[in-house]
Design a protein around this motif. Structure first.
Motif, PDB file in Angstrom:
ATOM      1  N   THR A 402     103.478  40.723  55.493  1.00 45.28           N
ATOM      2  CA  THR A 402     104.311  39.807  56.270  1.00 45.28           C
ATOM      3  C   THR A 402     103.768  38.382  56.328  1.00 45.28           C
ATOM      4  O   THR A 402     104.483  37.423  56.037  1.00 45.28           O
ATOM      5  N   ILE A 403     102.500  38.242  56.700  1.00 46.41           N
ATOM      6  CA  ILE A 403     101.973  36.897  56.926  1.00 46.41           C
ATOM      7  C   ILE A 403     101.845  36.108  55.624  1.00 46.41           C
ATOM      8  O   ILE A 403     102.320  34.969  55.536  1.00 46.41           O
ATOM      9  N   ILE A 404     101.226  36.690  54.612  1.00 47.95           N
ATOM     10  CA  ILE A 404     101.051  35.963  53.347  1.00 47.95           C
ATOM     11  C   ILE A 404     102.400  35.572  52.730  1.00 47.95           C
ATOM     12  O   ILE A 404     102.608  34.395  52.386  1.00 47.95           O
ATOM     13  N   PRO A 405     103.367  36.518  52.587  1.00 51.70           N
ATOM     14  CA  PRO A 405     104.669  36.100  52.045  1.00 51.70           C
ATOM     15  C   PRO A 405     105.354  35.036  52.903  1.00 51.70           C
ATOM     16  O   PRO A 405     105.968  34.100  52.369  1.00 51.70           O
ATOM     17  N   GLY A 406     105.252  35.180  54.241  1.00 47.46           N
ATOM     18  CA  GLY A 406     105.883  34.208  55.130  1.00 47.46           C
ATOM     19  C   GLY A 406     105.269  32.831  55.014  1.00 47.46           C
ATOM     20  O   GLY A 406     105.975  31.809  55.016  1.00 47.46           O
ATOM     21  N   MET A 407     103.958  32.771  54.914  1.00 50.76           N
ATOM     22  CA  MET A 407     103.279  31.483  54.792  1.00 50.76           C
ATOM     23  C   MET A 407     103.534  30.846  53.424  1.00 50.76           C
ATOM     24  O   MET A 407     103.655  29.618  53.314  1.00 50.76           O
ATOM     25  N   LEU A 408     103.614  31.654  52.389  1.00 45.01           N
ATOM     26  CA  LEU A 408     103.949  31.117  51.067  1.00 45.01           C
ATOM     27  C   LEU A 408     105.351  30.523  51.067  1.00 45.01           C
ATOM     28  O   LEU A 408     105.576  29.449  50.502  1.00 45.01           O
ATOM     29  N   LYS A 431      96.685  36.992  45.949  1.00 45.19           N
ATOM     30  CA  LYS A 431      98.126  37.157  46.186  1.00 45.19           C
ATOM     31  C   LYS A 431      98.735  35.902  46.811  1.00 45.19           C
ATOM     32  O   LYS A 431      99.851  35.517  46.471  1.00 45.19           O
ATOM     33  N   GLY A 432      97.992  35.269  47.736  1.00 43.21           N
ATOM     34  CA  GLY A 432      98.535  34.133  48.475  1.00 43.21           C
ATOM     35  C   GLY A 432      98.136  32.780  47.934  1.00 43.21           C
ATOM     36  O   GLY A 432      98.382  31.763  48.594  1.00 43.21           O
ATOM     37  N   ASN A 433      97.506  32.756  46.750  1.00 47.87           N
ATOM     38  CA  ASN A 433      97.037  31.500  46.159  1.00 47.87           C
ATOM     39  C   ASN A 433      96.120  30.758  47.137  1.00 47.87           C
ATOM     40  O   ASN A 433      96.193  29.535  47.295  1.00 47.87           O
ATOM     41  N   ILE A 434      95.262  31.523  47.813  1.00 44.95           N
ATOM     42  CA  ILE A 434      94.314  30.979  48.781  1.00 44.95           C
ATOM     43  C   ILE A 434      93.024  30.634  48.052  1.00 44.95           C
ATOM     44  O   ILE A 434      92.556  31.388  47.199  1.00 44.95           O
ATOM     45  N   THR A 435      92.445  29.516  48.394  1.00 46.26           N
ATOM     46  CA  THR A 435      91.319  28.976  47.623  1.00 46.26           C
ATOM     47  C   THR A 435      90.074  29.844  47.679  1.00 46.26           C
ATOM     48  O   THR A 435      89.408  30.069  46.666  1.00 46.26           O
ATOM     49  N   GLN A 436      89.732  30.355  48.866  1.00 42.63           N
ATOM     50  CA  GLN A 436      88.478  31.080  49.040  1.00 42.63           C
ATOM     51  C   GLN A 436      88.690  32.393  49.780  1.00 42.63           C
ATOM     52  O   GLN A 436      89.623  32.525  50.594  1.00 42.63           O
ATOM     53  N   LYS A 659     111.288  32.155  59.721  1.00 42.86           N
ATOM     54  CA  LYS A 659     111.481  30.913  60.481  1.00 42.86           C
ATOM     55  C   LYS A 659     110.261  30.602  61.333  1.00 42.86           C
ATOM     56  O   LYS A 659     109.890  29.437  61.513  1.00 42.86           O
ATOM     57  N   GLN A 660     109.637  31.646  61.881  1.00 39.10           N
ATOM     58  CA  GLN A 660     108.447  31.437  62.705  1.00 39.10           C
ATOM     59  C   GLN A 660     107.377  30.679  61.922  1.00 39.10           C
ATOM     60  O   GLN A 660     106.794  29.705  62.414  1.00 39.10           O
ATOM     61  N   PHE A 661     107.100  31.126  60.694  1.00 37.95           N
ATOM     62  CA  PHE A 661     106.034  30.492  59.912  1.00 37.95           C
ATOM     63  C   PHE A 661     106.433  29.091  59.461  1.00 37.95           C
ATOM     64  O   PHE A 661     105.594  28.184  59.393  1.00 37.95           O
ATOM     65  N   LYS A 662     107.704  28.888  59.178  1.00 37.89           N
ATOM     66  CA  LYS A 662     108.173  27.548  58.800  1.00 37.89           C
ATOM     67  C   LYS A 662     107.969  26.570  59.954  1.00 37.89           C
ATOM     68  O   LYS A 662     107.446  25.470  59.781  1.00 37.89           O
TER      69      LYS A 662
END
Length: 702
Positions: A402-408, A431-436, A659-662
């Motif tokens: 939920t969180i990673i897809p929503g933030m992406l 998965k989330g293209n997170i740097t570290q 919408k929450q993450f946006k």
């Protein structure tokens, strides 16, 4: 550090660079020197990973039923997304680890730095293991020999359940690694041991250890042979260590047993048991659970609560110690079982062909100087001078699904993610293209470029981590609940005020399109609201029920609905009463009705039930106002009655996360919180008041 993982989606076995785990209270950090590859168990996992989706489904029919039930309740697309999310989570391989203690966690007194130990750790250069799953290695036992500790304990527990006495005849079905160890331990116990397998090399190995062994593939009938060897009496016990889908094995075990014999299953076989086989001889049948008493008991394994030796003589840790003692005294000789020793970097020599002939036990060897890094780089991104840079603490299933897809989808800037073990952080970073990715969340708090922390850990860590993040000058988004008691709430409020930073809780349902449509159509003024959560049963041993860790499902989950009612009411809760199912309700319940009085006169009832059918809608909200009735069904339909110009709308399942993450990303940049902090505090207090009301049997004022 490096760790072997299995990609369940693509089927690849990979040596992955991941953050080194951090030692935690009640655990020891071990630098691995050897680990044993369980060719039987691990081969099943590797082959499951390589199987196609249809074959995976055939191997797990119980999971297929769960998927079909989820499709009925939530729709095809959310279900498919959930399945693929699960398959995207890699599986760490291995459970027979040997190494040297590098660090000792708080509360651990039986180990010190430098101890050589055996544990059920994975194939990784460093492992962090709870104290009750670790045993010291005697000086005269080599690391390679000690690598058989856990495998030996599996066989030993099967023997303990069989409860053989001196002179009895015990049959071991399947002479793989566990079977050979089991047979030798039985012989040391004074038993007459008969073993059989279709692999002639394993039969010869057993025979060299003094076991009466044969190969049914050469024409010998197992049942007739055992009866012949026992003067037609039959075996006193049969221990099945084989892995085979056939039901014939359990039938033959019954046939070769004496009257009132014992059949113990250690392996994995077909279990279509014929009643007559067991009825006519009054046989007993029992399945052995892994290493012994304590297995899968969180209080024992994770919290370090040992069973009193006077009542439980052999726990899984004591079984570990018993195997090491047997090796030390020469009662169990595992050296002949070692087929090969392979450096970790050359792991594919073993995993590339796990069905090769002649293999019994393969051992991985590890370098003395392992690469110990708590943070690893995953991508190369720059965040200099940018606002709205996120760090995530926690890399569990909800974060992944939920969180990673929503933030992406919200185009969020995510720099770093932390998990205690390191592997899940690395997986989600990719998965989330997170740097570290890191195993030490303090690295996130110290990062000057990160201005907002997302906390998605178990509930008992929400408050302390929120306070730490606020004191570090970070904004905080924390998954519900905010905290577990009034003291924690007071400390969070104080820290938020002193550091002038935002605190937001993941009360996503108020952002769902249907919830916002419902509020608009209801209009102003006091309302009647009935919200029903068909939450579903969760076994009592799961951590969410633990009042110290999860806080119980009312505080941990029903708070979602208190916030939703507050949003629809447009007011704050002023009093709470709760009643639960049962004559003598306890403070920890997941079958309850919560009644809320609001300052503007709104009346709300939240039914949180765990005893309903999963085939029925999971969530349903009814609202009444000004001769209008609006009903949301499972976040997919909104129906209106008496509403001018509106009767029904339908959407795909949407609980408001997107919408929450946006809005969250936008709010961090603007400085305006998406939920007023006083409403979050009010909702949190209302959840505490519900529990207090249940205990005291009265209305509680907020």
């Amino acid at each position: 550090m490096k760790q072997i993982i299995q990609d369940l989606k693509k089927g690849n076995t990979i040596l992955e660079e991941v953050p080194t785990p951090q030692v935690r209270p009640g655990t020891v950090l071990v630098r691995t020197t050897r680990s044993l590859v369980s060719l039987g168990t691990e081969r099943m996992l590797v082959e499951f990973g390589k199987a196609g989706f249809i074959d995976k489904a055939r191997q797990q029919p119980d999971k297929v039923k769960q998927v079909l039930d989820k499709m009925k309740a939530e729709g095809v697309l959310p279900t498919v997304e959930a399945v693929f999310n699960k398959l995207n989570q890699p599986l760490p391989l291995g459970y027979c680890n040997v190494g040297i203690v590098e660090a000792v966690g708080k509360g651990v007194h039986s180990f010190q730095v430098g101890d050589r130990v055996a544990s059920n750790g994975n194939h990784a250069e460093f492992v962090c293991i709870p104290e009750n799953l670790v045993a010291k290695i005697p000086d005269n036992v080599t690391d390679s020999e000690a690598a058989f500790t856990v495998i030996g304990s599996i066989g030993l527990e099967g023997i303990r359940l069989c409860n053989p006495t001196f002179g009895e005849t015990i049959v071991v079905v399947g002479l793989g690694l566990i079977g050979l160890v089991t047979a030798e331990l039985l012989k040391a116990n004074g038993c007459n041991v008969i073993g059989y397998d279709f692999d002639q090399q394993k039969v010869d190995m057993a025979a060299s250890k003094g076991i009466t062994a044969f190969n049914p593939g050469n024409g010998t009938d197992p049942v007739k042979y055992v009866l012949q060897q026992t003067n037609e009496i039959g075996a006193d016990g049969v221990i099945i260590t084989a892995s085979n889908k056939s039901d014939e094995i359990i039938h033959q075990a019954a046939e070769m047993s004496r009257k009132r014999g014992r059949v113990i299953l250690v392996g994995v076989i077909g279990l279509n048991i014929r009643r007559d086989d067991f009825y006519k001889k009054e046989l007993t049948f029992q399945v052995s659970c892994s290493y012994g008493p304590g297995r899968y008991d969180e209080n024992y394994e994770q919290k370090g609560q040992d069973y009193p030796i006077g009542y439980v003589r052999w726990t899984e840790k004591r079984n570990f110690e018993a195997i090491l003692n047997a090796i030390s005294k020469g009662q169990l000789d595992v050296k002949p079982l070692i087929t090969e020793e392979v450096p970790l970097e050359e792991f594919d020599i073993i995993y590339g062909n796990m069905r090769k002939q002649g293999s019994i036990a393969s051992i991985l060897t590890y370098p003395e100087q392992a690469n110990k890094k708590v943070t690893v780089e995953v991508t190369s991104s720059q965040f200099n001078g940018q606002k709205g840079v996120f760090g995530i603490i926690g890399a569990g299933n909800f974060t992944s699904s939920t969180i990673i897809p929503g933030m992406l989808a919200a185009d969020a800037k995510m720099k770093i993610i932390a998990s205690a073990g390191g592997l899940s952080a690395k997986t989600l970073a990719r998965k989330g293209n997170i740097t570290q990715a890191t195993s030490d969340y303090q690295e996130i708090l110290k990062d000057a470029e990160v201005d907002t922390i997302m906390i998605t850990t178990r509930h008992n860590l929400h408050a302390p981590m929120t306070i730490e993040a606020l004191k570090a000058g970070k904004n905080v988004f924390v998954e519900k609940p905010l905290c577990l008691n009034e003291t924690e709430l007071d400390e969070i409020t104080k820290a938020a005020n002193q550091n002038d930073r935002m605190v937001v809780v993941g009360f996503n349902r108020r952002f769902a399109p249907l919830a916002q449509k419902m509020k608009k159509l209801l209009g102003e003024g006091p309302k009647n609201i009935v919200a029903t959560m068909n939450a579903g049963f969760i076994p009592p041993e799961v951590w969410v029920h633990d009042l110290e860790i999860g806080g119980g499902r009312i505080i941990g989950e029903a708070c979602h609905y208190i916030d939703l009612c507050t949003f629809l009411a447009g007011s704050k809760v002023k009093a709470v009463a709760m009643n639960s199912m049962g004559i003598n309700p306890e403070e920890n319940t997941d079958n309850a009705s919560i009644l809320l009085k609001y300052e503007n006169g709104t009346n709300a009832v939240i039914n949180y039930f765990a005893n309903g059918s999963k085939a029925y809608s999971k969530e349903r909200i009814e609202a009444y106002n000004q001769e209008k009735t609006l009903i949301i069904d499972n976040w997919r339909t909104l129906k209106g009655y008496g509403v001018k110009g509106f009767s029904k709308t339908k959407t795909k399942l949407d609980k408001g996360h997107k919408k929450q993450f946006k809005l969250l990303v936008e709010s961090v940049k603007s400085g305006h919180p998406i939920i007023p902090f006083d409403e979050i505090v009010n909702t949190t207090k209302a959840s505490f008041a519900a529990i207090q009301s249940l205990k005291e049997g009265r209305w509680i004022e907020i």
